[in-house]
Design an enzyme around this catalytic site. Structure first.
Site, PDB file in Angstrom:
ATOM      1  N   ASP A 101       0.565  -0.719   0.479  1.00 34.69           N
ATOM      2  CA  ASP A 101       0.080  -0.150   0.119  1.00 34.69           C
ATOM      3  C   ASP A 101       1.075   1.575  -0.081  1.00 34.69           C
ATOM      4  OD1 ASP A 101      -2.269  -1.691  -0.224  1.00 34.69           O
ATOM      5  OD2 ASP A 101      -2.237  -1.311   2.077  1.00 34.69           O
ATOM      6  N   VAL A 102       0.554   2.320  -0.400  1.00 34.51           N
ATOM      7  CA  VAL A 102       0.494   3.703  -0.227  1.00 34.51           C
ATOM      8  C   VAL A 102       1.229   3.883   0.955  1.00 34.51           C
ATOM      9  CG1 VAL A 102      -0.879   4.908  -0.149  1.00 34.51           C
ATOM     10  CG2 VAL A 102       0.409   6.045  -1.494  1.00 34.51           C
TER      11      VAL A 102
END
Length: 230
Positions: A101-102
């Site tokens: 994920d970011v």
């Protein structure tokens, strides 16, 4: 292999640009200028472009220490892609084996070998991914058995596969999973009433994140690391 194709497979040049380089006399074979794009290249010949030896780009295997606020895909209007951190030719032919994920940092594996990446990501291969995580609320010892037995996540039909939770402190733990469900680590903690505040991937299978790599840095995998994925 045709010489123009060989040049394209060895560089970032298009077929059109390769032919222009040939026409200019920029390409040699064993020291002799070759202008014929259809010239057949053998394994024993040395092809040079402007004096620099070329070789066909084969399978590539890379580890990268992913920074915060980067994405594991190629298109996003807000965050840059981790692929932009790689200073290599034909980066567009690479893909990420197991995305993060970011807001997650740590080990990302990048390759152009589809079969190899399938072994990394397929749940059937049970390739363990180990994460270091911090939580908003205190961790409970009884969760160790619950994670090992499998958890019921929202919008999932069955339980998660057995996972190993190692509690390191009141708000810190290591978690090893063999799946890659959407936001799985965060959803597993949410399933027991907690929230992940920091998440960092330390290893994938037997491949450990190289501690010498600063955030955003990368290196090619060793032969042993590549072969550890079975």
């Amino acid at each position: 292999m045709r010489l123009d194709k060989y040049i394209c497979e060895s560089t970032s040049l298009t077929r059109s640009l390769a032919k222009k380089a040939l026409h200019r006399g920029d390409v040699t074979c064993d020291g002799k200028v070759i202008k014929d794009s259809g010239f057949k290249v053998t394994d024993k010949q040395v092809i040079c472009l402007e004096g620099e030896p070329l070789s066909v780009i084969g399978p590539r295997f890379i580890m990268l220490n992913k920074p915060l606020d980067t994405i594991c895909s190629t298109i996003d209007e807000e965050y840059p892609s981790v692929l932009g951190l790689l200073d290599v030719v034909k980066a567009d032919e690479l893909h990420i084996a197991g995305r993060l994920d970011v807001d997650t940092t740590g080990l990302v594996l990048i390759t152009n070998d589809g079969q190899w990446s399938h072994k990394v990501t397929s749940p059937k291969k049970e390739c363990g991914k180990r994460y270091l995580l911090e939580t908003a609320e205190p961790l409970k010892q009884e969760w160790v058995e619950e994670f090992a037995a499998g958890l019921q996540l929202n919008n999932e039909d069955g339980l998660t596969k057995p996972a190993t939770l190692e509690i390191l402190g009141s708000h810190q733990a290591r978690l090893t999973i063999t799946e890659g469900k959407y936001h799985q680590v965060k959803r597993m903690l949410a399933a027991v009433g907690n929230c992940v505040t920091q998440l960092h991937r330390e290893s994938v299978g037997e491949i450990e994140l190289d501690e010498s790599l600063a955030s955003g840095e990368w290196r090619y995998l060793t032969e042993a690391e590549i072969k550890s994925v079975r």
